[in-house]
Design a protein around this motif. Structure first.
Motif: not given
Lengths: 903, 115
Positions: A64-66, A68-69, B44, B36-40, A73, A62, A20
């Motif tokens: 801003t992504r966590i 985990a993203d 959550q 900017p925000i991923g699926c994970a 994959k 990225h 996270d």
């Protein structure tokens, strides 16, 4: 965290983040991170689970992504710590990845991450390391290369030396010395030794050969002597072990070097031995490099010495085998020759033929041009038995005192005399004698080149009961004779000795048998003759007594007087014969006295020469220091005279009679067969002629009474019989050997006599006392007696005249104008008797002295007082001394004359 | 940007107040590939904000990466039908950096002939 397999490829710029977390939220510490290791938080905290890597490229896109993203994959594969860098790079390239996680295979835990940058850095670093390592290796390689070059050169030298060494060791031909020298040079070269030496020992451990390398001949000559086995070299020899010294001069056993010896410091010495047998030692000194010898050097030298020992052992064994084979071959040939000789002997029973075969075989065996067999005779003379290739025509040779033996210096040539000298030397030494250099003995004086020279000589004795009795000799080989030759011919010599020994034994047995027969025969004849003679003598005494009395009663003009004279004369002769028979049968009275045989012969010498014909020579050789003998002098003189007369009659065309005396000791093996006498000390008188000789059938009867080969009337056949009897009576023996056309030898053996106290040897006094210059007329009808009397008197200065009967004597007395000082008259003569002649002569020439002689005793011939006192009577047979002494005494008598005596 | 104190700009506040409905998402979300925000992170959020469960559907596409859809929807609309609808009808309407809110009105006509 330690990642071994990645070898530094794991990046230190990987940040640990949770799922996270956002790249944009990370603090300063994460700046410059190449990748982020994303973990899922665990409870408890140390159980965080690694999920994957997010490369910086993705996080920066990225922010801003966590995280985990941001994970790929499907998740890319992880690598383990032992994955090769090249494989890691391939995986990255194939999947277009910037980083790969490294996990523990067993626990699947995260160990780190390899980024493209860290991977390349690691690869670069490794490349650099490889470059550096390569440079280092290059340096090392160059150094090793140089070392290997040197080693290769050394190896090449070793190879060459080893090849030489192996070539030397493997060589079968060539001498032992060449083998050792070449081997030593090769070993010294291999070990880089400046000096080397090999000392070779014989089987007794004595150094017999010393070879060296590194020293020139001049240097070796300056040193001069070989090692004496003292000091260190002696230690190696004594203890038979290897020695390796850095400085041999410091060793307590070091004795230093001899003058002119080069200095030496390092030493390596190894024994040459095989299965406990020591053959010698190898010494090496002074490595050219200046370094001491190493253990490897010692091992190599030891290996070489082992090979040398093996080779020497093989060579010596080979030599031994060759010698054995040669010996066996030689022995086979020898045995074949001996077998052939023995077969011949068994077939023919001819010792000489078998010995000739053996002699020929011995000669061939030693490749010698000449060979002889000689044996010792009982009188120590040498007798040549056989000669190869040409057999002797006579069995007797140089020095043999037999009739067949040629006169030394006349018949024998120089060569045979020298041969005889060498043969005697072998017998005296009783061991093999080798003469390879011409000496005065072999060359007969100063060395010279002629046919008479014996260039080389090898004589080997053979024995009987420990005594050297003969010699087998080979001569004149072009090569020198050796002791090995003596051993090689020994088997032939032994065979000859065995055959000759057998021959001697057979001869001895045969002689004993013959002797026994002869003795029995002679004894029987002697008893018969003695008995008859005794009875006859008694009868003759009666006949002679009455005959003489009848004759005295008859007038000389009476016709019966002459007849009676014949009766008396015949009776006297018969009496003489019976006396001889009594002598033969040893019944004659004898008066043995101590005699010097040389003197006896010397006394008889002049008489004997006169008795001989002019073309007969007499050669007398008396041995010095001759032992005395005990015999009746008249009998002895008669015996010698009889033999000499026999010799004279055996040489009608002239010749030589040799009389020789010597002291001899008869050993048991020679005593009976050769002499018929028991062993002991004897004085031997040999009387040898080179006359017609006698056949065996005559020889065996010559001592029988009345046996004669002379024409009737010329001999009684009692001469040799009485000689035999008188010899036997004095304890002596007589032997005779003869060969037709060669001659006869009588050997008279007298036992050595021991002088009693006060007893003086007679026969040695021939003084001027029995000499004279007067004229003697011998009246004797027996020509032999006349000659003997002349032979006695003439050498003593007398003038001698002869008359065969009384009438002739009367004519001489009447007609001779010169003085006749003495009349020697036989009593019994045909015609005018001796007694009548004496009476007439006394009237005719009163100053003439008169001696009567007769074979019959004077008391039987004359009544007491019948014989005038001035007339002396001489009993026949008379001795030389007796005749000479009585003649002198008769001449010297003045008026009164002692009574007649029997002499 | 100039400080407000330092400028002479006039400030007017206009507020539009509206009740935040919970959950804020009715039927689902379509997540752009470069959102900017991923699926994970979205899942959550949903997990925290909405009690009902959402299904996550990953899509291999150059614009859309994920679809988050309420679980009950998928009882009435097959997943394949939903994906096809999104790709064909919604994708043209969105950019890959956007996250679109889906408010689906799905009507199911049921006919049954019983005998």
């Amino acid at each position: 965290m330690t990642v071994h397999g990645m070898a530094g490829a794991v990046s230190s710029r990987v940040s640990r983040v949770f799922t996270d977390d956002r790249p944009g939220d990370l603090g300063q510490e994460s700046l410059g991170s190449e990748a982020y290791a994303v973990f899922e938080r665990g409870i408890p905290p140390d159980t965080d689970r690694f999920l994957g890597l997010v490369p910086n490229r993705m996080s920066s896109r990225h922010p801003t992504r966590i995280f985990a993203d941001l994970l790929d994959k499907p998740a890319p594969p992880a690598i383990s710590e032992d994955t090769a860098l090249e494989d890691v790079l391939k995986i990255m390239d194939a999947r277009n990845l910037d980083a790969l996680s490294v996990i523990d295979r067993d626990t699947q835990s995260f160990l780190g991450a390899v980024t493209r940058t860290s991977l390349l850095s690691a690869l670069l670093k490794r490349q650099g390391d490889l470059v550096r390592e390569s440079r280092f290796l290059k340096v090392v390689a160059e150094r090793e290369s140089r070392r290997l070059d040197a080693a290769a050169r050394q190896n090449q030298e070793w190879y060459r030396s080893a090849r030489d060494l192996l070539k030397t060791l493997g060589r079968q031909e060539g001498s032992e010395r060449d083998f050792l020298e070449e081997g030593l040079h090769a070993l010294a070269r291999m070990l880089d030794a400046r000096y080397g030496a090999i000392g070779v020992l014989d089987e007794a451990g004595k150094m017999v050969q010393f070879l060296h390398s590194g020293l020139t001949e001049e240097e070796a000559a300056r040193i001069g002597k070989l090692p004496e086995g003292r000091g260190l070299l002696g230690l190696v020899i004594k203890e038979n072990r290897s020695i390796r010294l850095e400085d041999l001069t410091q060793h307590p056993e070091s004795h230093g070097f001899p003058p002119n010896h080069p200095p030496m410091k390092s030493l390596l010495a190894v024994p040459i031995a095989h299965r406990g047998e020591a053959f010698g030692r190898i010494y090496l000194s002074e490595k050219r490099s200046g370094e001491p010898f190493t253990e490897d050097d010692q091992a190599l030298a030891h290996g070489f010495s082992g090979a040398v020992a093996l080779e020497l052992a093989q060579r010596r064994e080979l030599d031994r085998r060759r010698k054995t084979e040669i010996d066996l071959g030689s022995k086979t040939v020898q045995l074949e020759a001996i077998a052939a000789a023995l077969t011949t002997f068994l077939r023919t029973q001819q010792c000489a033929e078998a010995c000739a075969m053996l002699l020929s075989a011995a000669r061939d065996h030693l490749a010698s041009p000449d060979a002889v067999i000689a044996v010792r005779q009982e009188d120590s003379a040498m007798r040549l038995l056989l000669r190869s290739p040409a057999p002797l025509t006579s069995p007797d040779g140089p020095g043999a005192a037999s009739p067949a033996s040629p006169e030394l210096g006349e018949v024998l040539d120089d060569r045979e005399r020298r041969l005889c000298s060498l043969l005697r030397r072998v017998l005296l030494d009783a061991r093999p004698v080798i003469v390879n250099q011409p000496t005065a003995e072999t060359a007969g004086g100063p060395p010279r080149e002629d046919s008479a020279r014996i260039s080389r000589f090898l004589g080997v004795p053979f024995f009987q009961e420990g005594r050297a009795i003969g010699v087998v000799a080979v001569m004149n080989r072009s090569d020198e004779y050796t002791e090995g030759d003596a051993n090689g011919v020994q088997i032939f010599v032994d065979a000859v000795g065995m055959l000759y020994d057998g021959e001697l034994r057979r001869a001895r047995e045969s002689c004993l048998e013959t002797d026994l027969r002869q003795a029995q025969k002679m004894d029987a004849v002697g008893k018969l003759a003695g008995g008859i003679a005794h009875d006859f003598n008694n009868l003759l005494t009666v006949i002679l007594g009455y005959g003489q009395m009848a004759l005295n009663r008859l007038e000389s003009t009476d016709p019966a007087s002459e007849d009676m004279q014949e009766v008396v004369k015949s009776a006297v002769r018969a009496s003489d014969l019976t006396r001889r028979l009594l002598t033969f049968s040893r019944r004659q009275d004898a008066k043995p006295t101590l005699l010097d045989l040389n003197a006896v012969i010397a006394n008889m010498d002049g008489m004997l020469r006169l008795l001989m014909d002019k073309d007969i020579k007499i050669c007398v050789t008396g041995a010095p220091n001759l032992w005395p003998v005990k015999a009746d002098l008249p009998q002895l003189e008669q015996a010698i005279l009889n033999v000499c007369l026999n010799a004279r009659d055996a040489m009608p065309n002239g010749g030589i009679i040799r009389l020789q005396t010597e002291n001899i000791v008869l050993t048991p093996e020679y005593a009976s067969p050769e002499t018929g006498a028991p062993p002991g000390r004897y004085v031997l008188l040999s009387i040898a002629d080179n006359g017609v000789g006698m056949p065996p059938e005559i020889l065996e009867r010559i001592f029988e009474p009345f046996f004669t080969t002379k024409e009737p009337g010329r001999g009684t056949g009692l001469g040799l019989s009485t000689t035999y009897g008188s010899l036997r009576q004095s304890g002596g023996h007589i032997r005779v050997s003869s060969e037709i056309g060669k001659g006869t030898t009588f050997r008279l053996y007298f036992p050595r006599a021991e002088a009693d106290v006060g007893e003086r040897t007679q026969g040695s006094t021939r003084t001027k006392a029995d000499h004279g210059t007067e004229t003697v007329l011998i009246v004797e009808d027996d020509q032999e007696i006349r000659k003997i009397a002349r032979a006695v008197l003439e050498p003593r200065g007398y003038k001698v005249m002869e008359a065969p009967d009384g009438e002739s004597a009367m004519r001489i007395l009447q007609e001779s104008t010169g003085p006749i000082d003495l009349l020697l008259i036989d009593v019994i003569m045909p015609g005018l008797s001796g007694t009548d002649l004496a009476k007439t002569a006394a009237k005719l020439r009163p100053s003439t002295k008169i001696m009567l002689m007769s074979g019959y005793p004077g008391d039987a011939l004359f009544q007491p007082g019948e014989l005038p006192s001035e007339i002396r009577f001489l009993q026949k047979p008379f001795t030389i001394e007796g005749l000479a002494r009585m003649a002198r005494e008769t001449l010297d008598a003045i008026g009164t004359t002692p009574p007649s005596e029997e002499v | 940007m100039p400080s407000p104190a330092a400028s002479n700009t006039k400030t007017t506040i206009r507020a539009r107040v509206k009740e935040f409905g919970v959950p804020p998402i009715h039927d689902g979300l379509v997540v752009g590939k470069r959102a900017p925000i991923g699926c994970a992170a979205l899942r959550q959020c949903l997990k925290l904000l909405a009690p009902s469960a959402f299904e996550h559907i990953e899509i291999e596409d150059d614009v859309i990466s994920d679809i988050l859809v309420r679980h009950q929807i998928l009882k009435r609309i097959p997943q394949e039908t939903l994906i096809a609808f999104v790709v064909e009808r919604i994708k043209p309407l969105m950019g890959d950096e956007e996250i679109l809110h889906l408010d689906l009105e799905a009507e199911v006509i049921l006919e049954e002939e019983r005998r």
